[in-house]
Scaffold this motif. Structure first.
Motif, PDB file in Angstrom:
ATOM      1  N   PHE A 349     -72.946   1.153   5.737  1.00 23.67           N
ATOM      2  CA  PHE A 349     -71.726   0.857   6.499  1.00 23.67           C
ATOM      3  C   PHE A 349     -70.774   2.054   6.530  1.00 23.67           C
ATOM      4  O   PHE A 349     -70.040   2.242   7.504  1.00 23.67           O
ATOM      5  N   PHE A 350     -70.801   2.858   5.473  1.00 18.31           N
ATOM      6  CA  PHE A 350     -69.990   4.076   5.472  1.00 18.31           C
ATOM      7  C   PHE A 350     -70.457   5.010   6.579  1.00 18.31           C
ATOM      8  O   PHE A 350     -69.656   5.603   7.303  1.00 18.31           O
ATOM      9  N   LEU A 414     -64.528 -15.390   9.617  1.00 17.71           N
ATOM     10  CA  LEU A 414     -63.260 -14.651   9.655  1.00 17.71           C
ATOM     11  C   LEU A 414     -63.476 -13.240  10.195  1.00 17.71           C
ATOM     12  O   LEU A 414     -62.653 -12.726  10.959  1.00 17.71           O
ATOM     13  N   GLY A 415     -64.588 -12.596   9.806  1.00 13.15           N
ATOM     14  CA  GLY A 415     -64.871 -11.261  10.310  1.00 13.15           C
ATOM     15  C   GLY A 415     -65.072 -11.244  11.813  1.00 13.15           C
ATOM     16  O   GLY A 415     -64.515 -10.391  12.519  1.00 13.15           O
ATOM     17  N   LEU A 416     -65.840 -12.200  12.332  1.00 12.87           N
ATOM     18  CA  LEU A 416     -66.077 -12.249  13.775  1.00 12.87           C
ATOM     19  C   LEU A 416     -64.811 -12.624  14.533  1.00 12.87           C
ATOM     20  O   LEU A 416     -64.564 -12.132  15.639  1.00 12.87           O
ATOM     21  N   LEU A 417     -63.999 -13.504  13.945  1.00 12.59           N
ATOM     22  CA  LEU A 417     -62.728 -13.840  14.589  1.00 12.59           C
ATOM     23  C   LEU A 417     -61.792 -12.642  14.617  1.00 12.59           C
ATOM     24  O   LEU A 417     -61.055 -12.435  15.596  1.00 12.59           O
ATOM     25  N   ALA A 418     -61.807 -11.835  13.552  1.00 15.02           N
ATOM     26  CA  ALA A 418     -60.983 -10.616  13.541  1.00 15.02           C
ATOM     27  C   ALA A 418     -61.448  -9.653  14.621  1.00 15.02           C
ATOM     28  O   ALA A 418     -60.630  -9.030  15.319  1.00 15.02           O
ATOM     29  N   LEU A 419     -62.775  -9.530  14.784  1.00 15.30           N
ATOM     30  CA  LEU A 419     -63.308  -8.673  15.846  1.00 15.30           C
ATOM     31  C   LEU A 419     -62.912  -9.216  17.216  1.00 15.30           C
ATOM     32  O   LEU A 419     -62.510  -8.467  18.107  1.00 15.30           O
ATOM     33  N   HIS A 420     -62.992 -10.527  17.397  1.00 16.14           N
ATOM     34  CA  HIS A 420     -62.592 -11.149  18.663  1.00 16.14           C
ATOM     35  C   HIS A 420     -61.126 -10.872  18.965  1.00 16.14           C
ATOM     36  O   HIS A 420     -60.752 -10.534  20.082  1.00 16.14           O
ATOM     37  N   GLY A 421     -60.272 -10.982  17.931  1.00 17.01           N
ATOM     38  CA  GLY A 421     -58.848 -10.727  18.137  1.00 17.01           C
ATOM     39  C   GLY A 421     -58.568  -9.292  18.504  1.00 17.01           C
ATOM     40  O   GLY A 421     -57.732  -9.006  19.369  1.00 17.01           O
ATOM     41  N   GLU A 422     -59.291  -8.358  17.878  1.00 17.54           N
ATOM     42  CA  GLU A 422     -59.056  -6.941  18.163  1.00 17.54           C
ATOM     43  C   GLU A 422     -59.511  -6.585  19.575  1.00 17.54           C
ATOM     44  O   GLU A 422     -58.847  -5.852  20.293  1.00 17.54           O
ATOM     45  N   VAL A 423     -60.698  -7.142  19.970  1.00 20.52           N
ATOM     46  CA  VAL A 423     -61.198  -6.858  21.318  1.00 20.52           C
ATOM     47  C   VAL A 423     -60.281  -7.487  22.363  1.00 20.52           C
ATOM     48  O   VAL A 423     -59.941  -6.871  23.375  1.00 20.52           O
ATOM     49  N   SER A 424     -59.830  -8.732  22.125  1.00 16.40           N
ATOM     50  CA  SER A 424     -58.935  -9.397  23.062  1.00 16.40           C
ATOM     51  C   SER A 424     -57.611  -8.662  23.163  1.00 16.40           C
ATOM     52  O   SER A 424     -57.038  -8.506  24.239  1.00 16.40           O
ATOM     53  N   GLY A 425     -57.134  -8.147  22.012  1.00 14.92           N
ATOM     54  CA  GLY A 425     -55.874  -7.417  22.028  1.00 14.92           C
ATOM     55  C   GLY A 425     -55.969  -6.100  22.758  1.00 14.92           C
ATOM     56  O   GLY A 425     -54.969  -5.544  23.208  1.00 14.92           O
ATOM     57  N   ALA A 426     -57.213  -5.594  22.909  1.00 13.12           N
ATOM     58  CA  ALA A 426     -57.418  -4.344  23.643  1.00 13.12           C
ATOM     59  C   ALA A 426     -57.530  -4.576  25.145  1.00 13.12           C
ATOM     60  O   ALA A 426     -57.871  -3.672  25.885  1.00 13.12           O
ATOM     61  N   GLY A 427     -57.284  -5.836  25.570  1.00 15.18           N
ATOM     62  CA  GLY A 427     -57.284  -6.114  26.991  1.00 15.18           C
ATOM     63  C   GLY A 427     -58.562  -6.708  27.504  1.00 15.18           C
ATOM     64  O   GLY A 427     -58.817  -6.701  28.696  1.00 15.18           O
ATOM     65  N   GLY A 428     -59.414  -7.246  26.577  1.00 15.98           N
ATOM     66  CA  GLY A 428     -60.646  -7.902  27.004  1.00 15.98           C
ATOM     67  C   GLY A 428     -61.805  -6.973  27.212  1.00 15.98           C
ATOM     68  O   GLY A 428     -62.868  -7.389  27.614  1.00 15.98           O
ATOM     69  N   GLU A 430     -64.582  -3.804  25.876  1.00 13.69           N
ATOM     70  CA  GLU A 430     -65.509  -3.707  24.765  1.00 13.69           C
ATOM     71  C   GLU A 430     -64.850  -2.917  23.646  1.00 13.69           C
ATOM     72  O   GLU A 430     -64.275  -1.855  23.848  1.00 13.69           O
ATOM     73  N   GLY A 431     -64.922  -3.437  22.442  1.00 14.28           N
ATOM     74  CA  GLY A 431     -64.151  -2.915  21.330  1.00 14.28           C
ATOM     75  C   GLY A 431     -64.850  -1.878  20.516  1.00 14.28           C
ATOM     76  O   GLY A 431     -65.360  -2.171  19.444  1.00 14.28           O
ATOM     77  N   GLY A 432     -64.955  -0.624  21.026  1.00 15.62           N
ATOM     78  CA  GLY A 432     -65.568   0.418  20.224  1.00 15.62           C
ATOM     79  C   GLY A 432     -64.805   0.657  18.937  1.00 15.62           C
ATOM     80  O   GLY A 432     -65.375   0.739  17.866  1.00 15.62           O
ATOM     81  N   GLY A 433     -63.436   0.750  19.051  1.00 18.80           N
ATOM     82  CA  GLY A 433     -62.631   0.908  17.864  1.00 18.80           C
ATOM     83  C   GLY A 433     -62.723  -0.296  16.954  1.00 18.80           C
ATOM     84  O   GLY A 433     -62.753  -0.165  15.732  1.00 18.80           O
ATOM     85  N   GLY A 434     -62.782  -1.500  17.540  1.00 19.72           N
ATOM     86  CA  GLY A 434     -62.908  -2.713  16.747  1.00 19.72           C
ATOM     87  C   GLY A 434     -64.208  -2.739  15.964  1.00 19.72           C
ATOM     88  O   GLY A 434     -64.240  -3.160  14.805  1.00 19.72           O
ATOM     89  N   THR A 435     -65.284  -2.273  16.576  1.00 17.29           N
ATOM     90  CA  THR A 435     -66.575  -2.222  15.886  1.00 17.29           C
ATOM     91  C   THR A 435     -66.508  -1.278  14.697  1.00 17.29           C
ATOM     92  O   THR A 435     -66.977  -1.601  13.597  1.00 17.29           O
ATOM     93  N   ARG A 436     -65.902  -0.115  14.908  1.00 18.20           N
ATOM     94  CA  ARG A 436     -65.789   0.849  13.810  1.00 18.20           C
ATOM     95  C   ARG A 436     -64.936   0.288  12.676  1.00 18.20           C
ATOM     96  O   ARG A 436     -65.300   0.422  11.490  1.00 18.20           O
ATOM     97  N   HIS A 437     -63.828  -0.359  13.008  1.00 23.87           N
ATOM     98  CA  HIS A 437     -62.982  -0.958  11.973  1.00 23.87           C
ATOM     99  C   HIS A 437     -63.720  -2.059  11.224  1.00 23.87           C
ATOM    100  O   HIS A 437     -63.559  -2.217  10.008  1.00 23.87           O
ATOM    101  N   MET A 438     -64.545  -2.830  11.948  1.00 22.21           N
ATOM    102  CA  MET A 438     -65.301  -3.899  11.304  1.00 22.21           C
ATOM    103  C   MET A 438     -66.310  -3.316  10.314  1.00 22.21           C
ATOM    104  O   MET A 438     -66.480  -3.839   9.216  1.00 22.21           O
ATOM    105  N   PHE A 439     -66.968  -2.227  10.695  1.00 23.70           N
ATOM    106  CA  PHE A 439     -67.906  -1.598   9.765  1.00 23.70           C
ATOM    107  C   PHE A 439     -67.158  -1.044   8.542  1.00 23.70           C
ATOM    108  O   PHE A 439     -67.684  -1.084   7.417  1.00 23.70           O
ATOM    109  N   GLY A 440     -65.956  -0.522   8.755  1.00 21.52           N
ATOM    110  CA  GLY A 440     -65.149  -0.074   7.618  1.00 21.52           C
ATOM    111  C   GLY A 440     -64.812  -1.230   6.692  1.00 21.52           C
ATOM    112  O   GLY A 440     -64.866  -1.097   5.461  1.00 21.52           O
TER     113      GLY A 440
END
Length: 478
Positions: A349-350, A414-428, A430-440
């Motif tokens: 994951f690192f 909770l992890g998938l919901l956090a990813l959903h929230g980040e992607v939705s907050g980015a305007g719907g 695809e969450g490249g940044g959200g994916t990276r944060h999730m892996f972190g």
């Protein structure tokens, strides 16, 4: 990525063959030669495995193209995350009842219920309606819960209560099933790739292929298992008495009693608590990985079925490495293997936090990290199973593992919901940044799991329950 995937599957399969030969040479002798020579046992084992392996095959066929199917139907990543969350939530909801339903319907009828519900789950994939697909995932959660408990429960009950075979022969059957399961997983990716991509039938094809497999499984349960047993009543009192449960207790009472005993065992033994923490952290992260591997790799054009086979082959390599490492030739302790597996998962994951940087994706590095994670899984599961078998009493194991699964699924949701929230907050989008944060976040969870493993070592440094037989405790080695 196309060439990388094909080269990887060739190398991994060759490695599997080499490790299997080495494990047979240095590993322990095959269990229970007496069982293998007993024709009645071999016949009973064959009756069970034919149906069980068909059920596992149908399950694996649905792995490679699930996310791809939802993307094919033009759903956004945030919408797909909600579908996955519904599937995990249904696992949380149905997992406690997966042990209760067979006591009400009977084990064989519950296996038929699995075939029916999973077939319905597969057929919902023909619809593009969002709520129909959510219903399908809920049915998938029910089916997964039944698959993980009911088939084995039928086998154990018939093995002990009806045929009166020695309990020591049970691992012989489940070891054979585990070996076949790895091979089926690798083959399922290849077959799914054949139908979805080489024959250009689309990502729904593997799901439709699973339906006749489930129908054949149901036919075997009705015919072969029906001949095997005159009548599988809902009570199963004889088996309950033999397994140490109260004969006249109702199904609901047995379920509550099992949960209560499991919770008491969990709270009274710190070793059990630490193992539960490791399991919840490690396996919840795996659910997040199952969701994310396709959107990370698919934009770069690899054959997803081949990639899935590579991942499963890497897991098989890890499992064979565990057999070899804990053999009489090397005598590595399962606890050390567990620590190594968690450490490998952390590094995986690192690596992914860097290889999935927005605007600078490195798919080959991500693919390598995923292979490393699956290799860690192959080491993790047998090591954890060994330690759980040593510290959790057999009669309380089902209740304890049910409590383990609760935080596991909740953390994944909770992890998938956090990813959903980040992607939705980015305007719907695809969450490249959200994916990276999730892996972190997953890397941090692996660090927490590593701390739990180290605490387990400190607690049981001289504990013979956590060690293979015939080895000295750490304090006795000097």
């Amino acid at each position: 990525m196309l060439v990388t995937a094909y080269l990887a599957i060739i190398v991994l399969l060759a490695l599997c063959v080499g490790l299997e030969l080495a494990a047979r040479r240095f590993g322990p002798p095959q269990p229970s030669q007496t069982a293998a020579a007993n024709p009645a046992f071999r016949r009973f084992q064959s009756v069970f495995l034919r149906a069980y392996l068909l059920a596992l095959w149908a399950d694996w066929l649905q792995g490679p193209y699930l996310y791809k199917l939802y993307r094919h139907y033009s759903f956004l990543e945030s919408q797909i995350a909600i579908i996955y969350v519904c599937g995990l939530a249904s696992c949380v909801l149905f997992a406690p009842f997966s042990g209760w339903i067979p006591q009400v319907l009977g084990r064989r009828r519950t296996c038929l219920l699995f075939c029916l519900s999973y077939s319905a789950c597969c057929l919902t994939k023909l619809s593009r309606d969002y709520f129909v697909l959510i219903t399908g995932r809920i049915l998938g959660g029910l089916s997964t819960s039944l698959l993980s408990t009911t088939f084995e429960a039928w086998y154990v009950h018939r093995h002990v209560a009806v045929h009166d075979f020695p309990k020591e022969w049970i691992p012989c059957t489940f070891s054979k099933a585990a070996t076949w399961n790895h091979g089926l997983a690798v083959a399922a990716g290849l077959v799914a790739n054949l139908f979805a991509e080489w024959l250009h039938l689309g990502p729904v094809a593997p799901f439709l292929l699973a339906v006749p497999c489930l129908a054949c499984c149901a036919w075997l349960v009705v015919s072969d298992w029906g001949k095997e047993e005159a009548e599988d009543g809902p009570e199963g009192d004889k088996g309950t008495r033999l397994l140490g449960g109260p004969a006249r207790m109702s199904a609901k009472g047995r379920f509550l009693h099992s949960c209560h005993d499991g919770l008491r065992c969990l709270l009274s033994d710190r070793r059990v608590m630490l193992l539960g923490g490791v399991q919840a952290l490690f396996e919840s992260v795996l659910y997040i990985f199952v969701f994310l591997w396709t959107p990370v790799l698919d934009p770069h054009g690899p054959p997803l079925g081949i990639v899935f086979s590579c991942l499963m082959a890497a897991s098989m390599v890890g499992s064979l490495m565990f057999r070899l490492a804990t053999s009489a030739h090397y005598r590595l302790q399962p606890g050390h293997v567990l620590c190594l597996a968690v450490l490998m998962a952390f590094f995986s994951f690192f690596m992914l936090t860097f290889s999935t940087a927005p605007g600078q994706p490195r798919p080959r590095e991500s693919f390598l990290a995923f292979l490393l994670l699956e290799l860690a899984c192959g080491l993790y599961f047998p090591a954890l199973s060994f330690l759980q078998g040593r510290v959790i009493p057999e009669e309380k194991r089902a209740g304890v593992l049910a409590w383990f699964r609760l935080p596991l699924h909740l953390l994944a949701c909770l992890g998938l919901l956090a990813l959903h929230g980040e992607v939705s907050g980015a305007g719907g989008g695809e969450g490249g940044g959200g994916t990276r944060h999730m892996f972190g976040g997953c890397a941090l969870m692996m660090l927490a799991a590593l701390m739990a493993v180290v605490s387990l070592f400190a607690l049981g440094r001289n504990d013979s329950d956590l060690r293979l037989e015939g080895t000295r405790a750490e304090g006795e080695m000097y």
